[in-house]
Design a protein around this motif. Structure first.
Motif, PDB file in Angstrom:
ATOM      1  N   THR A 124       0.747  -1.491   0.352  1.00  0.00           N
ATOM      2  CA  THR A 124      -0.149  -0.349  -0.402  1.00  0.00           C
ATOM      3  C   THR A 124       0.648   1.076   0.287  1.00  0.00           C
ATOM      4  O   THR A 124       0.538   2.127  -0.483  1.00  0.00           O
ATOM      5  CB  THR A 124      -1.441   0.314   0.965  1.00  0.00           C
ATOM      6  OG1 THR A 124      -1.675  -0.847   1.195  1.00  0.00           O
ATOM      7  CG2 THR A 124      -1.554   1.295   1.508  1.00  0.00           C
ATOM      8  N   ASN A 125       1.766   0.890   0.425  1.00  0.00           N
ATOM      9  CA  ASN A 125       2.701   2.578   0.745  1.00  0.00           C
ATOM     10  C   ASN A 125       3.964   1.896   0.565  1.00  0.00           C
ATOM     11  O   ASN A 125       4.493   1.820   1.526  1.00  0.00           O
ATOM     12  CB  ASN A 125       2.814   2.982   2.700  1.00  0.00           C
ATOM     13  CG  ASN A 125       3.006   5.067   2.351  1.00  0.00           C
ATOM     14  OD1 ASN A 125       3.627   4.524   1.106  1.00  0.00           O
ATOM     15  ND2 ASN A 125       3.087   5.100   2.930  1.00  0.00           N
ATOM     16  N   PRO A 126       4.861   2.543  -0.388  1.00  0.00           N
ATOM     17  CA  PRO A 126       6.107   1.519  -0.528  1.00  0.00           C
ATOM     18  C   PRO A 126       7.170   2.440   0.045  1.00  0.00           C
ATOM     19  O   PRO A 126       8.515   1.817   0.014  1.00  0.00           O
ATOM     20  CB  PRO A 126       6.288   1.251  -2.635  1.00  0.00           C
ATOM     21  CG  PRO A 126       4.711   2.429  -2.578  1.00  0.00           C
ATOM     22  CD  PRO A 126       4.194   2.028  -1.675  1.00  0.00           C
ATOM     23  N   LEU A 127       6.775   3.956   0.234  1.00  0.00           N
ATOM     24  CA  LEU A 127       7.744   4.737   0.744  1.00  0.00           C
ATOM     25  C   LEU A 127       8.141   3.849   2.467  1.00  0.00           C
ATOM     26  O   LEU A 127       9.300   4.036   2.462  1.00  0.00           O
ATOM     27  CB  LEU A 127       7.168   6.018   0.719  1.00  0.00           C
ATOM     28  CG  LEU A 127       7.243   6.799   0.001  1.00  0.00           C
ATOM     29  CD1 LEU A 127       6.498   8.603   0.700  1.00  0.00           C
ATOM     30  CD2 LEU A 127       8.829   7.333  -0.126  1.00  0.00           C
ATOM     31  N   ASP A 128       7.172   3.486   2.774  1.00  0.00           N
ATOM     32  CA  ASP A 128       7.830   3.409   4.004  1.00  0.00           C
ATOM     33  C   ASP A 128       8.789   2.165   3.732  1.00  0.00           C
ATOM     34  O   ASP A 128       9.844   1.424   5.099  1.00  0.00           O
ATOM     35  CB  ASP A 128       6.515   1.591   5.027  1.00  0.00           C
ATOM     36  CG  ASP A 128       5.482   3.624   5.143  1.00  0.00           C
ATOM     37  OD1 ASP A 128       6.385   4.570   5.060  1.00  0.00           O
ATOM     38  OD2 ASP A 128       4.445   2.751   5.113  1.00  0.00           O
ATOM     39  N   TYR A 129       9.341   1.599   2.530  1.00  0.00           N
ATOM     40  CA  TYR A 129       9.854   0.055   2.767  1.00  0.00           C
ATOM     41  C   TYR A 129      10.878   1.010   2.023  1.00  0.00           C
ATOM     42  O   TYR A 129      11.987  -0.265   2.202  1.00  0.00           O
ATOM     43  CB  TYR A 129       9.034  -0.383   1.899  1.00  0.00           C
ATOM     44  CG  TYR A 129       7.966  -1.788   2.788  1.00  0.00           C
ATOM     45  CD1 TYR A 129       8.355  -2.836   2.771  1.00  0.00           C
ATOM     46  CD2 TYR A 129       7.081  -0.527   2.299  1.00  0.00           C
ATOM     47  CE1 TYR A 129       6.987  -3.415   3.679  1.00  0.00           C
ATOM     48  CE2 TYR A 129       5.938  -1.282   2.960  1.00  0.00           C
ATOM     49  CZ  TYR A 129       5.727  -2.294   3.719  1.00  0.00           C
ATOM     50  OH  TYR A 129       4.223  -3.198   4.344  1.00  0.00           O
ATOM     51  N   VAL A 130      11.612   1.371   0.923  1.00  0.00           N
ATOM     52  CA  VAL A 130      12.976   1.391   0.495  1.00  0.00           C
ATOM     53  C   VAL A 130      13.439   2.309   1.940  1.00  0.00           C
ATOM     54  O   VAL A 130      14.760   1.245   0.953  1.00  0.00           O
ATOM     55  CB  VAL A 130      12.536   3.281   0.480  1.00  0.00           C
ATOM     56  CG1 VAL A 130      14.160   3.691  -0.314  1.00  0.00           C
ATOM     57  CG2 VAL A 130      11.690   3.056  -0.612  1.00  0.00           C
ATOM     58  N   GLU A 131      13.346   2.800   2.745  1.00  0.00           N
ATOM     59  CA  GLU A 131      15.225   2.147   3.689  1.00  0.00           C
ATOM     60  C   GLU A 131      15.278   1.091   4.277  1.00  0.00           C
ATOM     61  O   GLU A 131      16.422   0.833   4.104  1.00  0.00           O
ATOM     62  CB  GLU A 131      14.737   3.520   4.476  1.00  0.00           C
ATOM     63  CG  GLU A 131      16.196   3.667   5.802  1.00  0.00           C
ATOM     64  CD  GLU A 131      16.119   4.393   6.642  1.00  0.00           C
ATOM     65  OE1 GLU A 131      17.118   4.602   7.491  1.00  0.00           O
ATOM     66  OE2 GLU A 131      14.854   5.375   6.655  1.00  0.00           O
ATOM     67  N   PRO A 132      14.398   0.454   4.652  1.00  0.00           N
ATOM     68  CA  PRO A 132      14.720  -1.078   5.169  1.00  0.00           C
ATOM     69  C   PRO A 132      14.772  -1.843   3.862  1.00  0.00           C
ATOM     70  O   PRO A 132      16.214  -2.764   3.597  1.00  0.00           O
ATOM     71  CB  PRO A 132      13.147  -1.388   5.653  1.00  0.00           C
ATOM     72  CG  PRO A 132      12.105  -0.634   5.757  1.00  0.00           C
ATOM     73  CD  PRO A 132      13.419   0.663   4.921  1.00  0.00           C
ATOM     74  N   PHE A 133      14.957  -1.916   2.324  1.00  0.00           N
ATOM     75  CA  PHE A 133      15.451  -2.347   1.643  1.00  0.00           C
ATOM     76  C   PHE A 133      16.590  -1.540   0.980  1.00  0.00           C
ATOM     77  O   PHE A 133      17.972  -2.626   0.772  1.00  0.00           O
ATOM     78  CB  PHE A 133      14.656  -2.829   0.196  1.00  0.00           C
ATOM     79  CG  PHE A 133      13.498  -3.458   0.966  1.00  0.00           C
ATOM     80  CD1 PHE A 133      13.454  -5.187   0.007  1.00  0.00           C
ATOM     81  CD2 PHE A 133      12.032  -3.259   1.717  1.00  0.00           C
ATOM     82  CE1 PHE A 133      12.892  -6.183  -0.075  1.00  0.00           C
ATOM     83  CE2 PHE A 133      11.257  -4.658   1.644  1.00  0.00           C
ATOM     84  CZ  PHE A 133      11.837  -5.810   0.914  1.00  0.00           C
ATOM     85  N   GLY A 134      16.885  -0.746   0.959  1.00  0.00           N
ATOM     86  CA  GLY A 134      17.987   0.142   0.494  1.00  0.00           C
ATOM     87  C   GLY A 134      19.396  -0.842   1.439  1.00  0.00           C
ATOM     88  O   GLY A 134      20.112  -0.646   1.238  1.00  0.00           O
ATOM     89  N   LYS A 135      18.858  -0.563   3.468  1.00  0.00           N
ATOM     90  CA  LYS A 135      20.129  -0.360   3.956  1.00  0.00           C
ATOM     91  C   LYS A 135      20.488  -2.337   3.911  1.00  0.00           C
ATOM     92  O   LYS A 135      21.309  -2.723   3.616  1.00  0.00           O
ATOM     93  CB  LYS A 135      19.438  -0.140   5.279  1.00  0.00           C
ATOM     94  CG  LYS A 135      19.950   0.962   5.395  1.00  0.00           C
ATOM     95  CD  LYS A 135      18.956   1.161   7.537  1.00  0.00           C
ATOM     96  CE  LYS A 135      19.002   3.147   7.616  1.00  0.00           C
ATOM     97  NZ  LYS A 135      19.051   2.968   8.998  1.00  0.00           N
ATOM     98  N   ALA A 136      19.484  -3.015   3.737  1.00  0.00           N
ATOM     99  CA  ALA A 136      19.441  -4.424   3.292  1.00  0.00           C
ATOM    100  C   ALA A 136      19.931  -5.347   2.101  1.00  0.00           C
ATOM    101  O   ALA A 136      20.992  -6.306   1.859  1.00  0.00           O
ATOM    102  CB  ALA A 136      18.372  -4.961   3.414  1.00  0.00           C
ATOM    103  N   GLY A 137      20.472  -3.697   1.156  1.00  0.00           N
ATOM    104  CA  GLY A 137      21.351  -4.253  -0.017  1.00  0.00           C
ATOM    105  C   GLY A 137      20.589  -4.451  -1.057  1.00  0.00           C
ATOM    106  O   GLY A 137      21.373  -5.689  -1.677  1.00  0.00           O
TER     107      GLY A 137
END
Length: 126
Positions: free
Chosen positions: A24-37
């Motif tokens: 629903t809100n992909p903005l919420d997932y950008v940072e965690p996925f970026g940090k994860a690699g």
């Protein structure tokens, strides 16, 4: 699968890891996925019509390549602004089944969208 799986995989590979999220809100997932690699972050236009510019910028600022996905019933024209933007998406994923569950039959009519995109944006596919 989420960011913890990407983090685990990243420790063992340099492969391109594209993360396709129907949320629903992909903005919420950008940072965690970026940090994860994660290498790429593909979001659905259907959930991001109001904030795609911010989303693309955010994805790039976290070191990932932005991509957009469209469901079979979504008009291909809806992605044109994202491909033509000052900061564009770098990939368009045309869904050939409805998202949500496996075992569906391939929808051959969705290939028209691929043909249209390849003709209109040949550099997108190079």
């Amino acid at each position: 699968m989420g960011a913890p799986v990407i983090e685990s995989l990243r420790k063992h590979t340099k492969a391109y890891l594209d993360c396709h999220l129907m949320v629903t809100n992909p903005l919420d997932y950008v940072e965690p996925f970026g940090k994860a690699g994660a290498s790429g972050f593909t979001f659905h236009i259907e959930t991001s019509k109001d904030n795609w510019k911010e989303l693309i910028e955010n994805i790039k600022s976290h070191g990932m390549r932005p991509g957009v996905a469209i469901k079979p019933g979504t008009s291909v024209e809806e992605v044109y602004p994202l491909v033509e933007a000052e900061t564009p998406v770098e990939m368009v994923l045309v869904m050939t089944v409805e998202p949500g569950f496996g075992g569906q039959k391939f929808m051959p009519e969705t290939m028209d969208k691929v043909r249209i995109l390849r003709k209109k944006y040949p550099k997108l596919f190079s």
